[in-house]
Design a protein around this motif. Structure first.
Motif, PDB file in Angstrom:
ATOM      1  N   ALA A  84       0.821  -1.217   0.000  1.00 16.61           N
ATOM      2  CA  ALA A  84       0.000   0.000   0.000  1.00 16.61           C
ATOM      3  C   ALA A  84       0.858   1.270   0.000  1.00 16.61           C
ATOM      4  N   PRO A  85       1.793   1.441   0.938  1.00 16.31           N
ATOM      5  CA  PRO A  85       2.647   2.633   0.864  1.00 16.31           C
ATOM      6  C   PRO A  85       3.553   2.616  -0.354  1.00 16.31           C
ATOM      7  N   TYR A  86       3.999   1.431  -0.781  1.00 15.07           N
ATOM      8  CA  TYR A  86       4.833   1.332  -1.972  1.00 15.07           C
ATOM      9  C   TYR A  86       4.075   1.841  -3.199  1.00 15.07           C
ATOM     10  N   ALA A  87       2.812   1.444  -3.320  1.00 12.57           N
ATOM     11  CA  ALA A  87       1.989   1.902  -4.438  1.00 12.57           C
ATOM     12  C   ALA A  87       1.818   3.408  -4.427  1.00 12.57           C
ATOM     13  N   SER A  88       1.765   3.977  -3.224  1.00 13.52           N
ATOM     14  CA  SER A  88       1.492   5.412  -3.112  1.00 13.52           C
ATOM     15  C   SER A  88       2.751   6.260  -3.030  1.00 13.52           C
ATOM     16  N   GLY A  89       3.899   5.678  -3.404  1.00 14.86           N
ATOM     17  CA  GLY A  89       5.093   6.482  -3.602  1.00 14.86           C
ATOM     18  C   GLY A  89       6.200   6.336  -2.584  1.00 14.86           C
ATOM     19  N   TYR A  90       6.025   5.511  -1.552  1.00 11.17           N
ATOM     20  CA  TYR A  90       7.079   5.312  -0.553  1.00 11.17           C
ATOM     21  C   TYR A  90       7.966   4.161  -1.009  1.00 11.17           C
ATOM     22  N   ASP A  91       9.252   4.413  -1.154  1.00 13.74           N
ATOM     23  CA  ASP A  91      10.182   3.383  -1.612  1.00 13.74           C
ATOM     24  C   ASP A  91      10.573   2.484  -0.448  1.00 13.74           C
ATOM     25  N   ILE A  92       9.887   1.352  -0.337  1.00 12.17           N
ATOM     26  CA  ILE A  92      10.130   0.432   0.777  1.00 12.17           C
ATOM     27  C   ILE A  92      11.462  -0.286   0.649  1.00 12.17           C
TER      28      ILE A  92
ATOM     29  N   HIS B 262      -2.828  -7.175  -6.676  1.00 10.56           N
ATOM     30  CA  HIS B 262      -2.066  -5.934  -6.546  1.00 10.56           C
ATOM     31  C   HIS B 262      -1.933  -5.182  -7.862  1.00 10.56           C
ATOM     32  N   VAL B 263      -1.402  -5.821  -8.868  1.00  9.98           N
ATOM     33  CA  VAL B 263      -1.169  -5.143 -10.141  1.00  9.98           C
ATOM     34  C   VAL B 263      -2.465  -4.978 -10.915  1.00  9.98           C
ATOM     35  N   ARG B 264      -3.245  -6.067 -11.008  1.00  9.20           N
ATOM     36  CA  ARG B 264      -4.474  -6.022 -11.787  1.00  9.20           C
ATOM     37  C   ARG B 264      -5.693  -5.670 -10.944  1.00  9.20           C
ATOM     38  N   GLY B 265      -5.517  -5.602  -9.630  1.00 11.49           N
ATOM     39  CA  GLY B 265      -6.604  -5.194  -8.750  1.00 11.49           C
ATOM     40  C   GLY B 265      -6.669  -3.683  -8.645  1.00 11.49           C
ATOM     41  N   PRO B 266      -7.537  -3.165  -7.785  1.00 12.06           N
ATOM     42  CA  PRO B 266      -7.692  -1.704  -7.667  1.00 12.06           C
ATOM     43  C   PRO B 266      -6.439  -0.981  -7.204  1.00 12.06           C
ATOM     44  N   LEU B 267      -5.554  -1.672  -6.485  1.00 12.60           N
ATOM     45  CA  LEU B 267      -4.315  -1.015  -6.068  1.00 12.60           C
ATOM     46  C   LEU B 267      -3.441  -0.669  -7.272  1.00 12.60           C
ATOM     47  N   GLY B 268      -3.665  -1.368  -8.379  1.00 12.60           N
ATOM     48  CA  GLY B 268      -2.926  -1.064  -9.593  1.00 12.60           C
ATOM     49  C   GLY B 268      -3.146   0.365 -10.055  1.00 12.60           C
TER      50      GLY B 268
ATOM     51  N   ASN C 156       3.221   5.731  -8.411  1.00 11.63           N
ATOM     52  CA  ASN C 156       4.508   5.048  -8.517  1.00 11.63           C
ATOM     53  C   ASN C 156       4.539   4.175  -9.776  1.00 11.63           C
ATOM     54  N   PRO C 157       4.400   4.790 -10.952  1.00 11.64           N
ATOM     55  CA  PRO C 157       4.293   4.010 -12.198  1.00 11.64           C
ATOM     56  C   PRO C 157       5.539   3.217 -12.553  1.00 11.64           C
ATOM     57  N   SER C 158       6.687   3.595 -12.012  1.00  8.98           N
ATOM     58  CA  SER C 158       7.927   2.885 -12.331  1.00  8.98           C
ATOM     59  C   SER C 158       8.273   1.816 -11.301  1.00  8.98           C
ATOM     60  N   ALA C 159       7.346   1.519 -10.393  1.00  4.05           N
ATOM     61  CA  ALA C 159       7.609   0.560  -9.325  1.00  4.05           C
ATOM     62  C   ALA C 159       7.901  -0.823  -9.883  1.00  4.05           C
ATOM     63  N   ASN C 160       8.745  -1.560  -9.200  1.00  6.41           N
ATOM     64  CA  ASN C 160       9.070  -2.925  -9.560  1.00  6.41           C
ATOM     65  C   ASN C 160       8.092  -3.859  -8.882  1.00  6.41           C
TER      66      ASN C 160
END
Length: 229
Positions: A177-185, A211-217, A224-228
């Protein structure tokens, strides 16, 4: 309809953990989506299922249970899944419980707090991000990540030992969740990055589904569009 029913919203970290566990273990269930963003959890109808108006909730042939921690432990016993998920060995099981107890007041609180401030509150109330609160939860999350790496992953492959458990499932969902919203874990935390990759491998393709295909995507795409992932 008889059988297992699961009330959930995949924007919720605990809901994703329950969903992942069920899918990875090929447990059949009926999906009962509850749209938190539109207040479906606050309705009188849902209140009859869970008076606390929270998800996830399971209804197993009339037995209703709330709280993801309790739900996952119940499911491991009811469905007799592989013992590594919640070990029978007393000490190994205690390690899972130890992490879950720590996480409630540390990782879960800071990760969800960051996500709430960065994504949920501004969207729900149409207000700017409260930068002071965001910095507060960011600092707390940083502290949780340091403990996660230096204590739980210090000399273990997974959070509670050498094999994946429900602790790993819950934790990885909290971090996404924080990773998706821009925090680099991963910044400054190589052990966490290695562990996340291991857990993803064990949970895929279902990890990507929620995660990727769900709403968090959608959150990843915005913040964080460049997230791994």
């Amino acid at each position: 309809m008889a059988g297992l029913k699961v009330y959930f919203d995949l924007m919720s970290q605990p809901c994703r953990a329950v969903m992942l566990f069920l899918k990875v273990n090929n447990i059949s269930f009926s999906e009962k989506p509850i749209d938190l963003r539109h207040g479906e959890h606050l309705t009188e109808e849902f209140g009859k299922i869970n008076p606390m108006h929270l998800v996830p909730v399971i209804d197993n042939n009339g037995f209703i249970l709330t709280e993801s921690d309790a739900i996952l432990k119940y499911l491991t016993a009811y469905y007799s899944v592989a013992s590594h998920w919640y070990p029978e060995d007393l000490q190994n099981r205690a390690r899972v419980d130890e992490f879950c107890a720590w996480s409630h007041a540390n990782l879960s609180l800071s990760a969800s707090g960051f996500f709430e401030q960065q994504v949920v509150e501004p969207h729900a109330k149409n207000i700017p991000v409260n930068q002071e609160q965001l910095r507060k939860f960011s600092a707390e999350l940083d502290g949780s990540l340091k403990q996660l790496e230096s204590i739980f992953l210090k000399d273990r492959k997974y959070l509670a030992g050498d094999d994946i458990t429900i602790a790993d499932v819950m934790a990885v969902c909290e971090l996404m969740a924080p990773y998706a919203s821009g925090y680099d874990i991963f910044e400054g935390h190589p052990k966490i990055q290695t562990w996340v990759e291991l857990v993803k491998q064990r949970l895929n393709p279902h990890f990507d589904d929620v995660h990727v295909r769900g709403p968090l995507g959608m959150v990843f795409a915005k913040f964080n569009p460049s997230a791994n992932i």
